[in-house]
Design a protein around this motif. Structure first.
Motif, PDB file in Angstrom:
ATOM      1  N   ALA A 114      52.029  26.979  38.625  1.00 54.71           N
ATOM      2  CA  ALA A 114      50.897  26.058  38.764  1.00 54.71           C
ATOM      3  C   ALA A 114      50.247  25.813  39.979  1.00 54.71           C
ATOM      4  O   ALA A 114      50.715  26.010  41.160  1.00 54.71           O
ATOM      5  CB  ALA A 114      51.348  24.714  38.071  1.00 54.71           C
ATOM      6  N   VAL A 115      48.908  25.451  39.872  1.00 54.35           N
ATOM      7  CA  VAL A 115      48.189  24.829  41.188  1.00 54.35           C
ATOM      8  C   VAL A 115      47.472  23.518  40.745  1.00 54.35           C
ATOM      9  O   VAL A 115      47.012  23.442  39.697  1.00 54.35           O
ATOM     10  CB  VAL A 115      47.032  25.848  41.794  1.00 54.35           C
ATOM     11  N   LEU A 116      47.635  22.532  41.535  1.00 49.38           N
ATOM     12  CA  LEU A 116      46.667  21.501  41.251  1.00 49.38           C
ATOM     13  C   LEU A 116      45.371  21.409  41.857  1.00 49.38           C
ATOM     14  O   LEU A 116      45.450  21.883  43.217  1.00 49.38           O
ATOM     15  CB  LEU A 116      47.733  20.126  41.888  1.00 49.38           C
ATOM     16  N   GLU A 117      44.299  20.958  41.238  1.00 48.37           N
ATOM     17  CA  GLU A 117      43.040  21.264  41.680  1.00 48.37           C
ATOM     18  C   GLU A 117      42.141  19.919  41.130  1.00 48.37           C
ATOM     19  O   GLU A 117      42.550  19.141  40.071  1.00 48.37           O
ATOM     20  CB  GLU A 117      42.362  22.476  41.268  1.00 48.37           C
ATOM     21  N   SER A 118      41.525  19.737  42.120  1.00 48.83           N
ATOM     22  CA  SER A 118      40.256  18.731  41.576  1.00 48.83           C
ATOM     23  C   SER A 118      39.736  18.949  40.220  1.00 48.83           C
ATOM     24  O   SER A 118      39.230  19.901  39.871  1.00 48.83           O
ATOM     25  CB  SER A 118      39.088  18.645  42.457  1.00 48.83           C
ATOM     26  N   GLY A 119      39.656  17.953  39.430  1.00 53.74           N
ATOM     27  CA  GLY A 119      39.216  18.226  37.962  1.00 53.74           C
ATOM     28  C   GLY A 119      37.974  18.512  37.905  1.00 53.74           C
ATOM     29  O   GLY A 119      37.562  19.452  37.070  1.00 53.74           O
ATOM     30  N   ILE A 120      36.908  17.849  38.629  1.00 45.80           N
ATOM     31  CA  ILE A 120      35.592  18.413  38.691  1.00 45.80           C
ATOM     32  C   ILE A 120      35.165  19.890  39.077  1.00 45.80           C
ATOM     33  O   ILE A 120      34.402  20.740  38.690  1.00 45.80           O
ATOM     34  CB  ILE A 120      34.761  17.370  39.575  1.00 45.80           C
ATOM     35  N   LYS A 121      36.170  20.179  40.076  1.00 46.87           N
ATOM     36  CA  LYS A 121      36.138  21.605  40.528  1.00 46.87           C
ATOM     37  C   LYS A 121      36.266  22.604  39.402  1.00 46.87           C
ATOM     38  O   LYS A 121      35.705  23.583  39.271  1.00 46.87           O
ATOM     39  CB  LYS A 121      37.125  21.847  41.888  1.00 46.87           C
ATOM     40  N   ILE A 122      37.487  22.149  38.645  1.00 49.22           N
ATOM     41  CA  ILE A 122      37.709  23.304  37.685  1.00 49.22           C
ATOM     42  C   ILE A 122      36.764  23.171  36.645  1.00 49.22           C
ATOM     43  O   ILE A 122      36.379  24.237  36.125  1.00 49.22           O
ATOM     44  CB  ILE A 122      39.188  22.969  37.144  1.00 49.22           C
ATOM     45  N   ILE A 123      36.195  22.090  36.278  1.00 47.91           N
ATOM     46  CA  ILE A 123      35.059  21.981  35.157  1.00 47.91           C
ATOM     47  C   ILE A 123      33.847  22.540  35.487  1.00 47.91           C
ATOM     48  O   ILE A 123      33.408  23.495  34.792  1.00 47.91           O
ATOM     49  CB  ILE A 123      34.732  20.582  34.766  1.00 47.91           C
ATOM     50  N   LEU A 124      33.502  22.490  36.632  1.00 51.07           N
ATOM     51  CA  LEU A 124      32.407  23.222  37.166  1.00 51.07           C
ATOM     52  C   LEU A 124      32.422  24.872  37.315  1.00 51.07           C
ATOM     53  O   LEU A 124      31.537  25.422  36.884  1.00 51.07           O
ATOM     54  CB  LEU A 124      31.853  22.821  38.755  1.00 51.07           C
ATOM     55  N   GLU A 125      33.681  25.160  37.804  1.00 47.25           N
ATOM     56  CA  GLU A 125      33.853  26.786  37.455  1.00 47.25           C
ATOM     57  C   GLU A 125      33.858  27.113  36.397  1.00 47.25           C
ATOM     58  O   GLU A 125      33.483  28.182  35.744  1.00 47.25           O
ATOM     59  CB  GLU A 125      35.120  27.045  38.377  1.00 47.25           C
ATOM     60  N   GLU A 126      34.808  26.484  35.346  1.00 49.14           N
ATOM     61  CA  GLU A 126      35.005  26.931  34.037  1.00 49.14           C
ATOM     62  C   GLU A 126      33.724  27.068  33.051  1.00 49.14           C
ATOM     63  O   GLU A 126      33.543  27.862  32.330  1.00 49.14           O
ATOM     64  CB  GLU A 126      35.903  26.091  33.290  1.00 49.14           C
ATOM     65  N   THR A 127      32.789  25.960  33.495  1.00 49.05           N
ATOM     66  CA  THR A 127      31.485  25.948  32.665  1.00 49.05           C
ATOM     67  C   THR A 127      30.387  26.664  33.122  1.00 49.05           C
ATOM     68  O   THR A 127      29.307  26.890  32.660  1.00 49.05           O
ATOM     69  CB  THR A 127      31.035  24.509  32.461  1.00 49.05           C
ATOM     70  N   LYS A 128      30.735  27.436  34.425  1.00 50.67           N
ATOM     71  CA  LYS A 128      29.579  28.101  35.344  1.00 50.67           C
ATOM     72  C   LYS A 128      28.309  27.466  35.314  1.00 50.67           C
ATOM     73  O   LYS A 128      27.127  27.838  35.448  1.00 50.67           O
ATOM     74  CB  LYS A 128      29.440  29.619  34.269  1.00 50.67           C
ATOM     75  N   LEU A 129      28.417  25.934  35.681  1.00 54.63           N
ATOM     76  CA  LEU A 129      27.467  25.086  35.874  1.00 54.63           C
ATOM     77  C   LEU A 129      26.411  25.737  36.877  1.00 54.63           C
ATOM     78  O   LEU A 129      25.203  25.537  36.748  1.00 54.63           O
ATOM     79  CB  LEU A 129      27.716  23.774  36.275  1.00 54.63           C
ATOM     80  N   GLU A 130      26.956  26.234  38.085  1.00 61.12           N
ATOM     81  CA  GLU A 130      26.101  26.773  38.914  1.00 61.12           C
ATOM     82  C   GLU A 130      24.984  27.664  38.594  1.00 61.12           C
ATOM     83  O   GLU A 130      23.915  27.585  39.110  1.00 61.12           O
ATOM     84  CB  GLU A 130      26.953  27.407  40.349  1.00 61.12           C
ATOM     85  N   GLU A 131      25.192  28.631  37.582  1.00 58.13           N
ATOM     86  CA  GLU A 131      24.348  29.574  37.181  1.00 58.13           C
ATOM     87  C   GLU A 131      23.269  28.781  36.637  1.00 58.13           C
ATOM     88  O   GLU A 131      21.965  29.318  36.664  1.00 58.13           O
ATOM     89  CB  GLU A 131      24.945  30.517  36.178  1.00 58.13           C
ATOM     90  N   TYR A 132      23.343  27.641  36.024  1.00 57.90           N
ATOM     91  CA  TYR A 132      22.372  26.901  35.198  1.00 57.90           C
ATOM     92  C   TYR A 132      21.588  25.936  36.350  1.00 57.90           C
ATOM     93  O   TYR A 132      20.406  25.959  36.301  1.00 57.90           O
ATOM     94  CB  TYR A 132      22.844  25.928  34.226  1.00 57.90           C
ATOM     95  N   VAL A 133      22.317  25.457  37.248  1.00 58.44           N
ATOM     96  CA  VAL A 133      21.847  24.659  38.277  1.00 58.44           C
ATOM     97  C   VAL A 133      20.665  25.416  39.041  1.00 58.44           C
ATOM     98  O   VAL A 133      19.619  25.018  39.365  1.00 58.44           O
ATOM     99  CB  VAL A 133      22.629  24.005  39.203  1.00 58.44           C
ATOM    100  N   ARG A 134      20.836  26.556  39.426  1.00 57.72           N
ATOM    101  CA  ARG A 134      20.064  27.467  40.258  1.00 57.72           C
ATOM    102  C   ARG A 134      18.707  27.592  39.829  1.00 57.72           C
ATOM    103  O   ARG A 134      17.799  27.480  40.762  1.00 57.72           O
ATOM    104  CB  ARG A 134      20.819  28.808  40.177  1.00 57.72           C
ATOM    105  N   ASN A 135      18.413  27.684  38.435  1.00 59.75           N
ATOM    106  CA  ASN A 135      16.903  27.692  38.065  1.00 59.75           C
ATOM    107  C   ASN A 135      16.604  26.571  37.128  1.00 59.75           C
ATOM    108  O   ASN A 135      15.717  26.606  36.372  1.00 59.75           O
ATOM    109  CB  ASN A 135      17.151  28.874  37.160  1.00 59.75           C
ATOM    110  N   THR A 136      16.888  25.193  37.539  1.00 58.87           N
ATOM    111  CA  THR A 136      16.379  23.817  36.872  1.00 58.87           C
ATOM    112  C   THR A 136      15.607  23.341  37.717  1.00 58.87           C
ATOM    113  O   THR A 136      15.605  23.528  39.101  1.00 58.87           O
ATOM    114  CB  THR A 136      17.672  23.220  36.633  1.00 58.87           C
ATOM    115  N   ASP A 137      14.821  22.312  37.387  1.00 60.68           N
ATOM    116  CA  ASP A 137      13.976  21.497  38.048  1.00 60.68           C
ATOM    117  C   ASP A 137      14.792  20.318  38.459  1.00 60.68           C
ATOM    118  O   ASP A 137      14.553  19.708  39.510  1.00 60.68           O
ATOM    119  CB  ASP A 137      12.476  21.254  37.447  1.00 60.68           C
TER     120      ASP A 137
END
Length: 225
Positions: free
Chosen positions: A147-170
């Motif tokens: 196991a590794v302990l990580e920031s909760g928000i870091k995991i969620i952002l990566e698992e949901t691939k939010l960055e791909e959506y943020v890139r092309n939004t207003d």
């Protein structure tokens, strides 16, 4: 739940820890996975913190074989250690009904459990940040599983691939039940805002209520709320 998921074929886990009602160092979870937390007579100790008092031997003869194939990303947003002034007993014990005498006892039991664990598993480190999360569940994951302990928000952002959506939004819209000074201490809206600012996006936050110090969020990427 973990055992059932393993039997259903799962091998890679995202686990959120926190908000537990326990202070057992994770021994309940470990017993369910096949570890022996044994008393002087060779029987499994009782569930809960009181079980820690009776541990004399730790065995792994009956651990689910597939556990060694599993990885655990553990969402953990606290840095408390297992024992001591900042340990799970002292900090979270009172929230769970522990009085001062019980806190001292539980801390002592956890320290002995950690000693037994470290004698058997070299990964065990009761002083590592996050080991005190969820009544010591962080310690159990790190010492007994891959196991590794990580920031909760870091995991969620990566698992949901939010960055791909943020890139092309207003605009990026985020939110929380209460927006206040605690928000800037690594909670979800700030994690989202930080990602949005990577691409120069405007961030608006909605909240159920606003603390008097909510304006602090504006220094951390939230443009308005």
């Amino acid at each position: 739940m973990i055992k059932d998921a393993i039997e259903s074929g799962c091998r890679n886990f995202v686990i959120g820890i926190g908000g537990s009602a326990t202070n057992d160092g994770g021994i309940g979870m470990l017993q369910a996975l096949g570890y022996g937390m044994l008393d002087k007579d060779g029987n499994q100790v009782p569930f809960g913190a009181k079980g820690l008092k009776e541990i004399e031997t730790i065995t792994d003869d009956f651990v689910i074989p597939e556990l060694k194939e599993c990885t655990f990303r553990v969402a953990c947003d606290v840095t408390n250690t297992l024992c001591g002034e900042l340990g799970c007993s002292a900090v979270f014990g009172p929230q769970k009904g522990a009085d001062p005498t019980m806190i001292i006892q539980m801390d002592k039991w956890l320290a002995y459990y950690a000693k037994l664990t470290s004698e058997k598993y070299e990964k065990a480190n009761a002083k590592q940040a996050g080991t005190g999360a969820a009544g010591g569940l962080g310690f159990a994951f790190l010492a007994y599983t891959n196991a590794v302990l990580e920031s909760g928000i870091k995991i969620i952002l990566e698992e949901t691939k939010l960055e791909e959506y943020v890139r092309n939004t207003d605009f990026v819209i985020t939110g929380e039940g209460r927006l206040d000074a605690q928000t800037v201490m690594g909670k979800a809206p700030i994690g989202v805002a930080k990602l949005a600012k990577k691409y120069g996006k405007q961030v608006i936050a909605f909240a159920g209520c606003l603390g008097e110090d909510a304006a602090l969020c504006k220094a951390h990427g939230i443009d308005d709320f």
